[in-house]
Design an enzyme around this catalytic site. Sequence first.
Site, mmCIF file in Angstrom:
data_model
loop_
_atom_site.group_PDB
_atom_site.id
_atom_site.type_symbol
_atom_site.label_atom_id
_atom_site.label_comp_id
_atom_site.label_asym_id
_atom_site.label_seq_id
_atom_site.Cartn_x
_atom_site.Cartn_y
_atom_site.Cartn_z
ATOM 1 C CD GLU A 119 -2.980 -0.800 -0.120
ATOM 2 O OE1 GLU A 119 -3.026 0.316 -0.653
ATOM 3 O OE2 GLU A 119 -3.621 -1.774 -0.559
ATOM 4 C CB CYS A 291 -21.091 3.920 -17.652
ATOM 5 S SG CYS A 291 -20.261 5.344 -16.931
ATOM 6 C CB CYS A 300 -23.946 5.282 -11.032
ATOM 7 S SG CYS A 300 -22.754 6.594 -11.346
HETATM 8 S S1 SF4 Z 1 -19.711 4.116 -10.945
HETATM 9 FE FE1 SF4 Z 1 -21.040 5.316 -12.305
HETATM 10 S S2 SF4 Z 1 -19.625 6.602 -13.455
HETATM 11 FE FE2 SF4 Z 1 -18.402 4.955 -12.548
HETATM 12 S S3 SF4 Z 1 -18.320 3.390 -14.155
HETATM 13 FE FE3 SF4 Z 1 -20.056 2.908 -12.793
HETATM 14 S S4 SF4 Z 1 -21.812 3.861 -13.809
HETATM 15 FE FE4 SF4 Z 1 -20.001 4.790 -14.691
#
Ligand code: SF4
Length: 567
Positions: A119, A291, A300
Amino acid sequence: MPVSKRRASCASDFSPSPPPPRSKKTKPASAIADFSAILTGDTEDDVALLPARTHAILYHKPLLLSRPQDVASLLAWFERVSDSRAMPWRAPFLDPAHHDPDKLKEAQKKRAYQVWISEIMLQQTRVETVKSYWLAWMAKWPSIHMLAAAPEEEVLAAWRGLGYYSRATRIHTAAKQVVADPELQGSLPQTPPELEKVPGIGAYTAGAISSIVFGQAVPILDGNVARVLSRQLGLYANPKAKATTDVLWEAARVVVEKAQEVKQGGATPGQWNQALMELGSTLCTPLKPACNECPIRASCRAHAEATLPASKGGVEDMEDLCKLCEPFPNDIKPEPAAKSEPKSKSGKKMRQATLSFGTFPSTEAKETARGSGDEALHAHVCKFPMKLSKKTIRTESCLVCIIRRPAGEYLLEQRPASGLLASMWQFPSLTLSTTEAGSTPAPPTPPTLAQIDDFAASLLGSKAAAQAHQRIGTIEHVFSHLHLTMHVYCLGLAKDVDLPAAKRKKEEGKARNFGSSLGDTATRRWADAAAVEAETMGTGMRNCWIAYQQQATTPAQAKTKPDKRKA
Ligand code: SF4
């Protein structure tokens, strides 16, 4: 370490920090209290619609809390991909239910040491680079006890190329401390508060060790996790504000606790934390988030905002308006703003109002600005987390003198034990000029021969006349906070010269400048080429040596390039 080699964000950037001085950007202390309060309330179903993104604080309650299927989905995804990058420090969780208690303690001791080193190395460097460093480190010091017994010079040498050498020094100090502690006897503590007492272990590393090795449901927050959570929460807030960091830590805490509750396939909190980091570094990337492949897309906020048409969002009671988010940058050309700014019931200005608040762009403008498909999605999602405009960093121009005796030895000096490149060795260096961050840097001017001779005389005494000055070249090196221009010269001495006795042993504080003339406080010695080669130096200084060697191997060419400038 050059900026280009650093990870997008350093984990330590997200360590809880003391409150920043009050400014327009400082959020009210109630922001985190408001956020903690919403965690027990109902989840906000509405999406903050563009262009105004008007929303209440409740909007930032992680949807993952009410969507256990998404938590399970991320854990299942991580189970599938966790080996794909072949990180040697990743290993199955040491489940107490399946281990003999005595053997478990020893195994955890070793695993905690391995995770700790990985880390700290990963905070500065890319995964691919760290792999070979970590393997070499573990081959040399397979246990914390062996590391504690190692000479400091060897530890610094093993760190060479990773940058931020003070971290290697702190690891070594910490190893000695943990081994010498009669209670710990070489075992790192299990909980974040205890781990954070160990030198060099901050909130992020403590959370990583505690969750990955000991299975504790505690959060971590590094650059990758902060990006994922900012997008999941739809949080567009000043990333440097303490309130923002506090909210992200709190969000990380509640989701890791949720993951422990869900326990998909027996997954542990450590696996959840690693899954969030993995998602941030492979799918939810800064510029091109994938996404469509994301296992937590349904929860999200940023993704949902990007996929709905712009419209007038609504918050029933303006007193509930989120105080964390900043006005959102719209790609849509605003129509003329209303003459008076909108106000809440109490008459205060609304924080999220933008020029286009309450107005609606034409359909044509919407399409032009938002584009279509992935392009529009990326354009919106990548605005999270909020970016601050980049500040220019400090600049420094310095002289680096490679002073050579006829016997083929070179003068080296050691930097102070604290400050920039602490305890590293270098060729004597002198700061020529500096420019503070934010100012326009002056063009770096090479040193005059008089400056070079005066500097050499200050090191060796006036008898040390140089037979030849050879200009090696100019080398640029960029630290995270400093852009350094090194003018490298070689001075060949006409005869052997001994070093004057050091007048003072005491160091005078931290060396802020790279080329601080260390005067008579530094430890200096003559070293032959092999000893220079083996010495612990920063990357920039090492590049000076390489440039010198390249010229030295082509003496005919070098002789044609003496520096004949007048003093
Ligand atoms: S968390 Fe949201 S912005 Fe990130 S890859 Fe997943 S859908 Fe896309």
